[in-house]
Design a protein around this motif. Structure first.
Motif, mmCIF file in Angstrom:
data_model
loop_
_atom_site.group_PDB
_atom_site.id
_atom_site.type_symbol
_atom_site.label_atom_id
_atom_site.label_comp_id
_atom_site.label_asym_id
_atom_site.label_seq_id
_atom_site.Cartn_x
_atom_site.Cartn_y
_atom_site.Cartn_z
ATOM 1 N N GLN A 67 -25.683 -0.297 -39.085
ATOM 2 C CA GLN A 67 -24.364 -1.080 -39.281
ATOM 3 C C GLN A 67 -24.545 -2.208 -37.508
ATOM 4 O O GLN A 67 -23.813 -2.948 -37.575
ATOM 5 C CB GLN A 67 -22.719 -0.581 -39.869
ATOM 6 N N THR A 68 -24.991 -1.215 -37.099
ATOM 7 C CA THR A 68 -24.924 -1.966 -35.724
ATOM 8 C C THR A 68 -26.625 -1.583 -34.938
ATOM 9 O O THR A 68 -27.284 -0.768 -35.207
ATOM 10 C CB THR A 68 -24.171 -1.482 -34.936
ATOM 11 N N VAL A 69 -26.567 -1.909 -34.276
ATOM 12 C CA VAL A 69 -27.580 -2.500 -32.714
ATOM 13 C C VAL A 69 -27.538 -2.666 -31.469
ATOM 14 O O VAL A 69 -26.155 -3.734 -31.043
ATOM 15 C CB VAL A 69 -28.506 -2.805 -32.848
ATOM 16 N N GLU A 70 -27.735 -1.988 -30.496
ATOM 17 C CA GLU A 70 -26.983 -2.708 -29.688
ATOM 18 C C GLU A 70 -27.553 -3.886 -28.259
ATOM 19 O O GLU A 70 -28.963 -4.011 -28.949
ATOM 20 C CB GLU A 70 -27.579 -1.582 -28.386
ATOM 21 N N ALA A 71 -26.961 -5.046 -27.921
ATOM 22 C CA ALA A 71 -27.807 -5.797 -27.150
ATOM 23 C C ALA A 71 -27.977 -5.873 -25.695
ATOM 24 O O ALA A 71 -27.022 -5.548 -25.662
ATOM 25 C CB ALA A 71 -26.613 -7.255 -27.903
ATOM 26 N N VAL A 72 -29.141 -5.615 -25.603
ATOM 27 C CA VAL A 72 -29.701 -5.616 -23.968
ATOM 28 C C VAL A 72 -30.220 -6.905 -23.361
ATOM 29 O O VAL A 72 -30.151 -7.998 -24.213
ATOM 30 C CB VAL A 72 -30.394 -4.851 -23.797
ATOM 31 N N PHE A 73 -29.665 -6.896 -21.759
ATOM 32 C CA PHE A 73 -30.208 -7.715 -21.393
ATOM 33 C C PHE A 73 -31.651 -8.006 -21.304
ATOM 34 O O PHE A 73 -32.824 -7.280 -20.968
ATOM 35 C CB PHE A 73 -29.332 -8.431 -20.397
ATOM 36 N N GLU A 74 -32.521 -9.382 -21.761
ATOM 37 C CA GLU A 74 -34.356 -9.295 -21.988
ATOM 38 C C GLU A 74 -34.817 -9.714 -20.938
ATOM 39 O O GLU A 74 -34.967 -9.115 -19.797
ATOM 40 C CB GLU A 74 -34.754 -10.491 -22.495
ATOM 41 N N SER A 75 -33.890 -10.335 -20.071
ATOM 42 C CA SER A 75 -34.297 -9.751 -17.942
ATOM 43 C C SER A 75 -32.464 -10.393 -17.387
ATOM 44 O O SER A 75 -31.685 -10.457 -17.828
ATOM 45 C CB SER A 75 -34.848 -11.585 -18.042
ATOM 46 N N SER A 76 -32.893 -10.930 -15.925
ATOM 47 C CA SER A 76 -32.070 -10.693 -15.242
ATOM 48 C C SER A 76 -32.705 -12.159 -15.010
ATOM 49 O O SER A 76 -33.513 -13.060 -14.708
ATOM 50 C CB SER A 76 -32.222 -9.918 -13.904
ATOM 51 N N ALA A 77 -30.903 -13.178 -14.308
ATOM 52 C CA ALA A 77 -30.762 -14.494 -14.443
ATOM 53 C C ALA A 77 -30.014 -14.456 -12.742
ATOM 54 O O ALA A 77 -29.538 -13.556 -12.071
ATOM 55 C CB ALA A 77 -30.435 -15.613 -15.169
ATOM 56 N N SER A 78 -31.047 -15.396 -11.657
ATOM 57 C CA SER A 78 -30.807 -15.272 -10.993
ATOM 58 C C SER A 78 -30.638 -17.145 -10.492
ATOM 59 O O SER A 78 -31.705 -17.677 -10.738
ATOM 60 C CB SER A 78 -31.678 -14.777 -9.907
ATOM 61 N N VAL A 79 -28.771 -16.860 -9.938
ATOM 62 C CA VAL A 79 -28.949 -18.995 -8.889
ATOM 63 C C VAL A 79 -28.421 -18.937 -7.702
ATOM 64 O O VAL A 79 -27.967 -17.549 -7.479
ATOM 65 C CB VAL A 79 -27.949 -19.234 -9.981
ATOM 66 N N ILE A 80 -28.420 -19.661 -7.471
ATOM 67 C CA ILE A 80 -27.741 -20.212 -6.203
ATOM 68 C C ILE A 80 -26.032 -20.808 -6.392
ATOM 69 O O ILE A 80 -26.817 -22.005 -6.824
ATOM 70 C CB ILE A 80 -28.925 -21.056 -5.041
ATOM 71 N N ILE A 81 -25.712 -19.917 -5.972
ATOM 72 C CA ILE A 81 -24.294 -20.928 -5.499
ATOM 73 C C ILE A 81 -23.380 -20.967 -4.487
ATOM 74 O O ILE A 81 -24.085 -19.835 -2.919
ATOM 75 C CB ILE A 81 -23.325 -20.720 -7.078
ATOM 76 N N LYS A 82 -22.713 -21.225 -4.491
ATOM 77 C CA LYS A 82 -21.743 -21.873 -2.217
ATOM 78 C C LYS A 82 -20.981 -20.865 -2.477
ATOM 79 O O LYS A 82 -20.822 -19.987 -3.250
ATOM 80 C CB LYS A 82 -20.669 -23.053 -3.045
ATOM 81 N N LYS A 83 -21.478 -19.938 -1.232
ATOM 82 C CA LYS A 83 -20.819 -19.111 -1.023
ATOM 83 C C LYS A 83 -19.151 -18.190 -0.833
ATOM 84 O O LYS A 83 -18.308 -19.897 -0.870
ATOM 85 C CB LYS A 83 -21.136 -18.404 0.470
ATOM 86 N N GLY A 84 -18.856 -17.735 -1.498
ATOM 87 C CA GLY A 84 -17.402 -17.671 -2.004
ATOM 88 C C GLY A 84 -17.021 -17.928 -3.575
ATOM 89 O O GLY A 84 -16.182 -17.837 -3.878
ATOM 90 N N LEU A 85 -17.796 -18.643 -4.057
ATOM 91 C CA LEU A 85 -17.528 -18.603 -5.271
ATOM 92 C C LEU A 85 -18.152 -17.586 -6.437
ATOM 93 O O LEU A 85 -18.069 -17.972 -7.913
ATOM 94 C CB LEU A 85 -17.733 -20.417 -5.843
#
Length: 258
Positions: A172-190
């Motif tokens: 009745q269920t299955v684990e949903a796992v991350f296919e990959s990782s994502a990386s983004v650049i954001i302003k420091k402090g956010l």
């Protein structure tokens, strides 16, 4: 010229391939006339386009830094020495390359790359009047990036994000796992302002194959999605047969009667 003739059959054919690839990368200000970059009419590019080309090289062929980070090497048993024209390799922390260039019309140019704390940046300087100025200006640009921005990663490949409910399956269920990782650049402090929102596909029904996309994890900053990671099934879920359905019905009936 030798490389162009070897790969394309002629310089003309190779340059045509260069222009085709440039358009594929979105280098809309670029037009190549020759394969070597020496001044010629209508042979043009822009700082932005050079950054696109540099990024493609670093991302698709990271082994290039095995060579672009070498400052000095020797030939013929030490009788001849080669010195890298990119002086930032000696003076800038984290410098990984990438390419210098100069001609009489273009003056002194540089595509400088550097990595610190998982943040990789590219600074492009064109038409600098001296070689010292091109390095100084590239350093200012990289300093600005490292001072004001950070790289944030979301979702570790294979980690469980949530449990998805499955209908008409042997489970009745299955684990949903991350296919990959994502990386983004954001302003420091956010960094702590980023929120995660998991969205599973509606009406998930067996059969489900391991690795099948069953949802996404969206990462939002200031109501804007800045990254999305696919969620995939961590196991196979077979479709229930008649015997499985009958067993489930009897099991539910027995539990109700207890």
């Amino acid at each position: 010229m030798a490389m162009a003739e070897y790969l394309g059959g002629s310089e003309e054919v190779f340059v045509e391939r260069m222009n085709t690839r440039a358009k594929e990368l979105g280098m809309n200000d670029t037009h190549f006339v020759n394969c070597h970059g020496i001044d010629e009419d209508n042979h043009v590019t822009s700082a932005y386009d050079i950054s696109l080309m540099s990024r493609e090289l670093l991302m698709k062929h990271p082994e290039i830094t095995n060579y672009t980070t070498i400052y000095m090497d020797s030939l013929r048993g030490g009788k001849s020495e080669l010195v890298n024209t990119n002086k930032l390799l000696r003076t800038y922390n984290g410098c990984t390359g990438l390419k210098t260039g100069s001609t009489g019309l273009a003056l002194y140019n540089l595509s400088a790359s550097a990595t610190r704390d998982d943040l990789s940046l590219i600074a492009v300087v064109m038409h600098a009047p001296t070689t010292a100025i091109r390095f100084a200006e590239a350093k200012k640009l990289l300093d600005y990036g490292f001072t004001n921005y950070s790289a944030v990663s979301f979702g570790n490949t294979g980690d469980i994000a949530t449990i998805a409910e499955i209908t008409k399956g042997t489970s009745q269920t299955v684990e949903a796992v991350f296919e990959s990782s994502a990386s983004v650049i954001i302003k420091k402090g956010l960094e702590k302002s980023v929120t995660q929102n998991i969205v599973l596909d509606e009406n998930l029904e067996a059969p489900i194959a391991k690795g099948q996309k069953i949802g996404v994890a969206n990462y939002t900053l200031n109501n804007e999605i800045i990254a999305t990671v696919n969620l995939v099934a961590n196991d196979d879920v077979k479709k229930s047969g008649f015997l499985n359905i009958t067993t489930d019905v009897y099991s539910e009936w027995f539990n109700m009667m207890r």
